[in-house]
Scaffold this motif. Structure first.
Motif, short mmCIF file in Angstrom:
data_model
loop_
_atom_site.label_atom_id
_atom_site.label_comp_id
_atom_site.label_asym_id
_atom_site.label_seq_id
_atom_site.Cartn_x
_atom_site.Cartn_y
_atom_site.Cartn_z
N ASP A 25 0.69 -1.18 0.05
CA ASP A 25 -0.07 0.02 -0.15
C ASP A 25 0.89 1.22 -0.13
OD1 ASP A 25 -2.33 -1.54 -0.14
OD2 ASP A 25 -2.69 -1.16 2.05
N LYS A 28 2.50 1.60 -3.29
CA LYS A 28 1.47 2.03 -4.39
C LYS A 28 1.17 3.71 -4.28
CE LYS A 28 -2.23 -0.41 -5.73
NZ LYS A 28 -3.27 -1.29 -5.54
N SER A 29 1.21 4.03 -2.79
CA SER A 29 0.63 5.54 -2.99
C SER A 29 1.94 6.38 -3.22
CB SER A 29 0.29 5.93 -1.34
OG SER A 29 1.26 6.44 -0.67
N TYR A 30 3.11 5.80 -3.07
CA TYR A 30 4.30 6.66 -3.35
C TYR A 30 4.41 6.65 -4.81
CZ TYR A 30 9.36 7.69 -4.12
OH TYR A 30 10.30 8.25 -4.64
N ASP A 32 1.92 6.19 -7.19
CA ASP A 32 0.63 6.79 -7.51
C ASP A 32 0.87 8.35 -7.54
OD1 ASP A 32 -0.32 4.35 -7.96
OD2 ASP A 32 -1.90 4.64 -6.34
N SER A 33 1.64 8.73 -6.54
CA SER A 33 1.75 10.10 -6.29
C SER A 33 3.01 10.87 -6.90
CB SER A 33 1.65 10.75 -4.75
OG SER A 33 2.92 10.24 -4.13
#
Ligand SMILES: CCC1=C(C)/C(=C/C2=NC(=C\c3[nH]c(/C=C4\NC(=O)[C@H](C)[C@H]4CC)c(C)c3CCC(=O)O)/C(CCC(=O)O)=C2C)NC1=O
Length: 169
Positions: A25, A28-30, A32-33
């Motif tokens: 997670d 992914k957030s790293y 995605d941003s």
């Protein structure tokens, strides 16, 4: 100096774990941003001089005693030192944004800074104000490139603000 990925891997390695759900997670957030963070760095690179200049003018308009006799930014040398400090904060904020980690700020910017400021009589409150003004200018400029959510831009500026104003040494 660590970024979001090296910190994560380090933590998992220390405890000998595979990258679990939480790690995925975070990864992914790293990623995605990533585009938005790179966009912010590009905006800083293209506009650094004008952001610093504009933020400085705003700060000295808001707190004019800084540049009057007796003020800490009075005299050309100290005025220049003040703007140079603002430039440091902006540049290191761009590194922290790209790294997705505040580690670089601890290591390269904040360590010993309060003591230095205190010993030179550099006032913290208006410094913090200058950092916040740069944040606001940058957020507008990042938003203008089409990045929908600019909340992530706050992080390094708020981190430096918090560490500068609250840390007890
Ligand atoms: C990359 C990490 C890094 C940082 C952050 C940094 C800050 C920094 N700012 C300094 C001075 C200074 N900083 C300021 C800043 C200000 N005065 C004000 O009234 C305003 C509120 C404010 C600008 C917003 C001033 C005026 C000085 C010179 C003070 C003096 O020499 O009397 C000094 C003392 C040495 C010098 O003058 O160069 C350091 C180390 N140096 C670094 O290497």
């Amino acid at each position: 100096m660590r970024d979001a990925i090296t910190s994560l891997i380090r933590n998992y390695d220390i405890s000998g774990r595979y990258l679990d759900r939480d790690a995925i997670d975070l990864l992914k957030s790293y990623f995605d941003s990533g585009t938005a963070r790179i966009m912010a760095a590009a905006v800083i690179n293209a506009n650094a001089a004008s952001i610093v200049k504009q933020a400085g003018s705003q700060l000295f308009e808001d707190v004019p005693e800084l540049i009057r006799p007796g003020g800490n930014a009075y005299t050309t040398r100290r005025y220049a030192a003040c703007l140079r400090d603002m430039d440091y904060y902006l540049r290191y904020a761009s590194y922290a944004l790209v790294a997705g980690s505040m580690d670089v700020l601890d290591e390269r910017v904040l360590q010993g800074l309060r003591e230095t400021y205190n010993s030179l009589g550099v006032p913290i409150a208006p410094t913090v104000r200058g950092i916040q003004i740069m944040k606001d200018i940058l957020k507008e400029q990042v938003a203008a490139t089409g990045v929908a959510n600019t909340a992530f831009v706050d992080q390094p500026f708020d981190y430096m603000t918090r560490e500068l104003s609250e840390r007890d040494i």
